[in-house]
Structures are given as structure tokens and as C-alpha cells.
Design an enzyme around this catalytic site. Structure first.
Site, short mmCIF file in Angstrom:
data_model
loop_
_atom_site.label_atom_id
_atom_site.label_comp_id
_atom_site.label_asym_id
_atom_site.label_seq_id
_atom_site.Cartn_x
_atom_site.Cartn_y
_atom_site.Cartn_z
N HIS A 43 46.63 49.22 49.05
CA HIS A 43 45.80 50.47 49.37
C HIS A 43 46.77 51.92 49.07
CE1 HIS A 43 43.00 47.79 51.38
NE2 HIS A 43 42.39 47.99 49.78
N ARG B 29 47.33 53.49 46.86
CA ARG B 29 46.39 54.57 46.13
C ARG B 29 44.99 53.80 46.00
NH1 ARG B 29 49.69 58.06 44.69
NH2 ARG B 29 51.60 58.16 43.43
N LYS C 247 42.87 48.42 41.45
CA LYS C 247 42.36 48.00 40.10
C LYS C 247 43.04 46.64 39.75
CE LYS C 247 40.75 49.73 35.71
NZ LYS C 247 39.83 48.39 35.91
N LYS D 250 52.48 47.12 38.27
CA LYS D 250 52.30 47.53 36.88
C LYS D 250 51.86 48.91 36.77
CE LYS D 250 50.36 44.07 34.80
NZ LYS D 250 49.58 42.75 34.31
N ASP E 284 52.60 54.58 35.67
CA ASP E 284 52.00 55.73 36.11
C ASP E 284 50.12 56.04 35.92
OD1 ASP E 284 54.25 56.87 37.18
OD2 ASP E 284 54.83 57.69 35.27
N LYS F 91 43.06 41.99 42.34
CA LYS F 91 42.70 40.96 41.57
C LYS F 91 41.55 40.12 41.73
CE LYS F 91 44.14 39.47 37.18
NZ LYS F 91 44.94 40.36 36.14
N SER G 118 41.72 51.06 30.67
CA SER G 118 41.02 50.88 31.79
C SER G 118 40.91 52.25 32.49
CB SER G 118 41.15 49.81 32.53
OG SER G 118 40.73 48.41 32.12
P1 NAD Z 1 41.73 34.64 27.23
O1 NAD Z 1 40.86 33.96 27.90
O2 NAD Z 1 41.01 35.87 26.01
O3 NAD Z 1 42.66 34.00 26.28
C1 NAD Z 1 43.78 32.98 26.55
C2 NAD Z 1 43.94 32.04 25.59
O4 NAD Z 1 44.98 31.16 25.95
C3 NAD Z 1 42.63 31.31 25.12
O5 NAD Z 1 42.52 31.16 23.85
C4 NAD Z 1 43.28 29.84 25.61
O6 NAD Z 1 42.38 28.74 24.86
C5 NAD Z 1 44.62 29.69 25.50
N1 NAD Z 1 45.31 28.69 25.96
C6 NAD Z 1 45.13 28.42 27.38
N2 NAD Z 1 46.22 27.36 27.86
C7 NAD Z 1 47.04 27.38 26.73
C8 NAD Z 1 48.03 26.68 26.64
N3 NAD Z 1 48.57 25.92 27.43
N4 NAD Z 1 48.66 26.84 25.21
C9 NAD Z 1 48.17 27.62 24.26
N5 NAD Z 1 47.04 28.37 24.72
C10 NAD Z 1 46.59 28.24 25.67
O7 NAD Z 1 42.68 35.53 28.21
P2 NAD Z 1 43.55 36.97 27.89
O8 NAD Z 1 42.53 38.04 28.40
O9 NAD Z 1 44.03 37.16 26.77
O10 NAD Z 1 44.79 36.78 28.89
C11 NAD Z 1 45.84 36.08 28.69
C12 NAD Z 1 46.91 36.31 29.76
O11 NAD Z 1 47.09 37.78 29.56
C13 NAD Z 1 46.64 36.06 31.19
O12 NAD Z 1 47.80 35.83 31.92
C14 NAD Z 1 46.03 37.24 31.68
O13 NAD Z 1 46.30 37.65 32.96
C15 NAD Z 1 47.03 38.39 30.87
N6 NAD Z 1 46.58 39.80 30.68
C16 NAD Z 1 45.28 39.96 30.19
C17 NAD Z 1 44.90 41.24 30.10
C18 NAD Z 1 43.50 41.57 29.42
O14 NAD Z 1 43.15 42.94 29.06
N7 NAD Z 1 42.88 40.63 28.89
C19 NAD Z 1 45.75 42.37 30.38
C20 NAD Z 1 46.97 42.15 30.93
C21 NAD Z 1 47.32 40.82 31.18
#
Ligand code: NAD
Length: 475
Positions: A68, A70, A74, A98, A103, A110, A366
């Protein structure tokens, strides 16, 4: 909760190992470091959902406010069958660091809901999402100035629209209600460029890393992205966009890995064609002209220049790290590399561009969406035509002065006022490049800082600590 190996540190413990590695380079009182590390509020909830069969089912969910220092805090909401409190704490902590690194003026949070989305209808997922939101509202764990969720693994714009609508229904007349969540569809107060922001940010960060000729030379690589052989794990939001932007920049995407297998083609795969195949057939396997790789983990060990894990945590472990030959690991997912694996990779002089920096494009855009919602006006709407008028007057004056008339095409390129997407991408590019150099400079300036992740955590610890020291402790 411990991870698969009883002795291996959990995800949250892993994040704290990285934190402590960085803290050793900082001269802050132990108590302050402990306060930065500790999740400030942890909310666990269980609520019922009525299935279409008529049965009731109890769903487990969490929302963690890591810091908290800030507000608002998010962080995304994850829908996954294995999600647990430790994982949500780890992801919330990563959000704090992150946001500080790039910044973005938020604390970290989460959320997680333990469901396998494949086992529920769209209508049932909507019920779960709305009920989870209502639970967050009850405890003041959501709101434009309190806590602003976003998409993560298993969620997307659709879920964010339901969350915004539920929040608005509980807060009639609250003028800033739309700013309670980001990653919404553009038609529901979202911002252009958010869907692809994390992948685009990964591309900007990776491009910047590959532009540093001395770093590339140390890896035995040429400068620039063009021609680099890339493997991407996960063809979801993050992986698809990262792969697509890298392909557009001239990378050769030699393999794409999904849950049930990977496809490999030495001459390169077309990312859009593979994504279409996955969508149409339900499997990435049997893509025309490509070789199948099963099990999917084999893709991580292919000979390549850049490996982008963009699926889930704990993918690169002490078990497979010795066989990984990539020279650069660009962490798209959160926590894809375990602490033990990192040790092995660093000993092999692999350049790891850490998640805590590299996937910050999503939260950056975002943040822009939140600002847009609070200002109630689309970026570019006020200034675009004025800018175009100014550019037109400059071009006309130059034409008069030189007696040379430029072509219509040149005119269109020059006389272009910034629209929302231009400003979003420009802000994202600026953020990713600026943060990369902050981290790289910490690593270069302080000879003992061994790697980019430690440098990134040092950057975060310093910024969060400065905030605590300026504010003091209440009361
Ligand atoms: P998503 O659900 O859109 O995609 C994840 C993909 O990974 C799916 O297509 C799934 O089938 C595949 N997958 C799952 N297990 C797998 C494996 N063992 N081998 C290969 N592929 C596999 O999710 P996302 O939003 O793309 O998020 C992916 C990662 O990125 C997560 O760790 C998430 O925390 C991180 N992340 C996402 C965002 C965002 O803006 N969406 C931002 C920062 C970080």
C-alpha cells in the site's frame, strides 16, 4: 504452499530470494526491507456458483494487496485450476516491484480464482466473475482509488467488462466507476493498444537489449533483432503478441509451444498462420510444413538465440536448465525461471531479461487506461487536429520558402496528429526503453551486481524504500 519438489522454494519464496539478493546491495534497515517484502493484506474467499446442471459448487478465490505504499494497488486476476495463495502473493509482490521499475504510480496486487475455464460455460464464467467482484466490493478490495484489477492468465477484456459492469451496478452515479478495472474492451472504456501491450512491451525491451552492441558481443551475437532465432512458449495473449512483433522485426520464429505440444520449423513459422491453425483445430500440432514436438517442454531446449517463456511460472527449472542453449531468455510470463535454474543459466552467461521488467507493458498501458477513465476523454481527441494544423502550416511555409511541393504521400506522413494508439505506443516505448537503461546502468555502474534481475530488484527496492522513508510510518 511448497512447489512440486518438497525442498524447492515456493513461488513467493523464489520472489523473496530475488528480493534478498538485491537487498544485499542496499543500505536500508532490516525492518524496512521486511515491510517492503510483506504482503499488506490477504483476502481469501469461498463463494458458491450454481452450475447449469443445477448443482452448487464452491469456488476459491484470493486477492492480495502486496504493498500500500502507493494506492490504488494494481494487478491482474488469474483464472487457473492450480492457483493458490502462495502464487497470488508472489504475483502481487512482483506487481509492486514491476510498477516501481517502470514508474507506474501503483502498489502491487493480484487476484486468483481456482477454476479450469475449459470446464465452465461462458454464462457460468460470467456468474463466477460477477460474484467474485461482489466479494471484492464487500471488503473494499476494488475501486478506482483502492484496487484496480486487470487481465492475467485465463482472463481477458470480456471478464474485465463484467467486472466494470458489476462494480458500476453497486456504485450508481460514481462518475469514475469505469476506472475500477483496466483491460476492458475499447467499447467499454478500454484503451486502444492494451490487448497487445504486454507483447509489444516485450518486443521493445528485447529490441533495446539487442541494440547494446557490447552486451551482444559478450553473448557472441550480432546487434539487433533481425535474423535472431526465437522460440516462444505459450501462444496466448502475451506469447502471441510477443512472437508477432518479433517476427515483424525480422526474427525467425523457429518454434511455438502450447500445452499439448510444440511445432518447429528451422526456416521460421508464420505466427498468425499458426495461431489460426490453433484456433481452428484446437491444437497447435500438425501445422503444415512444421515438425511436431511432444512433449511440449522439448521446445525450450531447442538451439536458438532467444527463448521467450510466455505461459506460466516454473517452466525453466534446475532439471532442464543445463540443456537450454538460448543465449537470451526473455521472460514474458511471470516467474518462468526458478532460482536454482537461474544460477545454472547465469553460470552459462545467459542474458536473462527478467519478468519484473520485461512484461511490464501491460500494467503500463493499464495505467494509461486508468488515466483515460479518470479524465473522461480519449487521448488525442483534444489535440490531434490542432497538431495537424500546425504541421500543415510548417509544411506549407517550407514549400513556399523552397518553391518545392512535396508529394501527397510525404504530406500525409508529416501532417499526422497523434491519435490514441500512437500516444499509447509512444508512451509504452518510452517506458520500456527508459526502464531498461535504468536497470542496465545499475548493473554496469555497480560491478558486483551480477545480473539484470538483481539490478531490476535493486531499482524497485530503492524506489519503494524512498517512498516509505519520505512518508514515515503511520501513526
Ligand atoms: P493466456 O491465458 O492468454 O495464455 C497462456 C497460454 O499459455 C495459453 O495459450 C495456454 O494454453 C498456454 N500454456 C499453458 N501451459 C502451457 C505449457 N505448459 N506449455 C506451453 N503453453 C502453455 O495468458 P497470458 O495473459 O498470455 O499470460 C501468460 C503469462 O504472462 C502469465 O504468466 C501471466 O501472469 C503473464 N503476464 C500477462 C500479462 C497480460 O497482460 N495478460 C501481463 C504481464 C504478465
Amino acid at each position: 504452499m511448497a512447489s512440486a519438489h518438497a525442498s524447492a522454494p515456493s513461488f513467493f519464496e523464489t520472489v523473496n530470494i530475488y528480493f534478498e539478493k538485491a537487498a544485499a546491495f542496499c543500505d536500508y534497515p532490516r525492518g524496512l526491507l521486511d515491510q517492503i517484502k510483506a504482503p499488506n493484506s490477504v483476502y481469501a474467499v469461498q463463494f458458491p456458483v450454481r452450475r447449469e446442471t443445477g448443482d452448487y459448487e464452491v469456488i476459491s478465490g484470493w486477492r492480495v494487496h502486496h504493498s500500500h505504499h502507493r494506492t490504488p494497488v494494481k494487478g491482474g486476476i488469474r483464472y487457473a485450476p492450480e492457483v493458490n495463495e502462495d502464487e497470488v502473493k508472489a504475483l502481487a509482490a512482483l506487481m509492486t516491484y514491476k510498477c516501481a521499475i517502470v514508474d507506474v504510480p501503483f502498489g502491487g496486487a493480484k487476484g486468483g480464482v481456482r477454476i479450469d475455464t475449459k470446464k465452465y460455460s461462458v454464462e457460468e464464467i460470467q456468474h463466477i466473475t460477477r460474484r467474485y467482484t461482489a466479494e471484492l466490493i464487500k471488503k473494499n478490495f476494488i475501486g478506482p482509488g483502492v484496487d484496480v484489477p486487470a487481465p492475467d492468465y485465463g482472463t481477458g477484456p470480456r471478464e474485465m467488462a463484467w467486472i466494470a459492469d458489476t462494480y458500476a451496478a453497486f456504485h450508481p452515479g460514481q462518475i469514475d466507476a469505469l476506472a475500477c478495472v483496466t483491460g476492458k474492451p475499447v467499447t467499454q472504456g478500454g484503451i486502444r493498444g492494451r490487448v497487445e501491450a504486454t507483447g509489444r512491451g516485450i518486443y521493445f525491451g528485447l529490441r533495446e537489449a539487442c541494440m547494446q552492441s557490447d552486451d551482444m558481443k559478450a553473448l557472441g551475437l550480432t546487434t539487433g533483432l533481425a535474423g535472431k532465432r526465437v522460440v516462444v512458449q505459450g501462444l496466448g495473449n502475451v506469447g502471441y503478441h510477443a512472437a508477432k512483433f518479433c517476427q515483424e522485426a525480422g526474427c525467425v520464429i523457429i518454434a511455438l509451444a502450447e500445452r499439448n505440444g510444440a511445432v518447429y520449423r528451422a526456416q521460421g513459422l508464420d505466427v498468425d498462420a499458426v495461431a489460426k491453425h490453433l484456433h481452428e483445430t484446437g491444437s497447435i500440432l500438425n501445422f503444415p510444413g512444421a515438425e511436431n514436438l511432444v512433449p511440449t517442454q522439448a521446445a525450450l531446449e531447442l538451439e536458438c538465440d532467444i527463448l521467450i517463456p510466455a505461459a506460466l511460472e516454473n517452466q525453466i527449472t534446475a532439471e532442464n536448465a543445463p540443456r537450454i542453449t538460448a543465449k537470451i531468455i526473455a521472460e514474458g510470463a511471470n516467474g518462468p525461471t526458478t532460482a536454482e535454474a537461474e544460477k545454472i543459466l547465469l553460470a552459462k552467461r545467459v542474458l536473462i531479461i527478467p519478468d519484473v521488467y520485461l512484461n511490464a507493458g501491460g500494467v503500463t498501458v493499464s495505467y494509461f487506461e486508468w488515466v483515460k477513465n479518470l479524465s473522461h476523454v480519449r487521448f488525442g481527441r483534444v489535440g490531434k487536429r490542432f497538431e495537424e494544423g500546425s504541421f500543415e502550416r510548417i509544411v506549407s511555409a517550407m514549400e513556399r520558402a523552397t518553391g518545392h511541393r512535396i508529394s501527397d504521400e510525404e504530406r500525409r506522413t508529416i501532417v499526422h496528429g497523434a491519435d490514441e494508439i500512437d500516444l499509447v505506443n509512444s508512451g509504452l516505448e518510452e517506458t520500456m526503453i527508459g526502464a531498461y537503461h535504468q536497470i542496465r546502468e545499475i548493473r554496469k555502474a555497480e560491478a558486483r551486481v551480477p545480473d539484470l534481475r538483481t539490478a531490476a530488484f535493486i531499482s524497485a527496492v530503492r524506489k519503494v524504500a524512498a517512498s516509505y522513508l519520505e512518508l514515515g510510518v503511520f501513526p
